[in-house]
Design an enzyme around this catalytic site. Structure first.
Site, PDB file in Angstrom:
ATOM      1  N   SER A 172       0.851  -1.180   0.000  1.00 23.43           N
ATOM      2  CA  SER A 172       0.000   0.000   0.000  1.00 23.43           C
ATOM      3  C   SER A 172       0.888   1.231   0.000  1.00 23.43           C
ATOM      4  CB  SER A 172      -0.877   0.001   1.264  1.00 23.43           C
ATOM      5  OG  SER A 172      -1.473   1.261   1.461  1.00 23.43           O
ATOM      6  N   TYR A 209      -0.789  -0.064  10.555  1.00 24.88           N
ATOM      7  CA  TYR A 209      -0.971  -0.567   9.191  1.00 24.88           C
ATOM      8  C   TYR A 209       0.159  -0.077   8.291  1.00 24.88           C
ATOM      9  CZ  TYR A 209      -2.989  -1.198   4.552  1.00 24.88           C
ATOM     10  OH  TYR A 209      -3.198  -1.554   3.237  1.00 24.88           O
TER      11      TYR A 209
END
Length: 159
Positions: free
Chosen positions: A88, A101
């Site tokens: 990501s 995250y």
């Protein structure tokens, strides 16, 4: 043939067991896509419990490590294989409300780069894709072609 497995990614033995079952049923693993992740909690750094950090790392990072360890020996033996790690842009830039995250996706990006430089056979390769949430409504997404695959939204590819 495309086949999926669903082990407990935080458990090495669970991953090994699923790979044994999958290879017995379907044969070898030519392409591994490490796409599983937890990401649905937002909060400031001090608001996120340490146990949740561990869960994120166990699944987002160690799950990819365990699956790669299970698939890679067969790929090296056959002198062919691809491992695709879906990361990501959070791992590149960091997201203030998702530090846990972001840290796991940064680790996955670094893992991909490090392993890609040390693979024992040139026909076994690593691919890392860093996706981001689109800023446009879904009806305005344009398909992007990346290595013969189609993705909706924007994608950046790094090796």
């Amino acid at each position: 043939m495309v086949a999926g497995i669903s082990p407990d990614l935080s458990n090495l033995e669970s991953v090994r067991r699923e790979f044994i079952i999958a290879t017995a049923k379907y044969g070898c693993v030519d392409i591994l896509v490490n796409n599983a992740a937890v990401w649905n909690r937002h909060g400031k750094f001090m608001e996120i419990p340490v146990d949740e950090w561990k869960t994120y790392f166990d699944i987002n990072v160690m799950g990819a490590v365990y699956c790669t360890r299970a698939a890679l020996p067969g790929m090296v033996e056959r002198k062919y294989g691809r491992i695709i790690n879906v990361a990501s842009v959070a791992g590149v830039y960091g997201i203030y409300s998702m530090s846990h995250y972001s840290a796991t996706k940064g680790a996955l990006i670094s893992f991909t780069k490090a392993l890609a430089t040390s693979l024992p056979h040139p026909t076994v390769g690593m691919i890392q894709i860093s996706l981001r949430m689109p800023t446009l409504p879904s009806w305005r997404w344009k398909p992007v072609k990346v290595l013969g695959a189609r993705f909706s939204g924007k994608a950046s590819l790094g090796l």
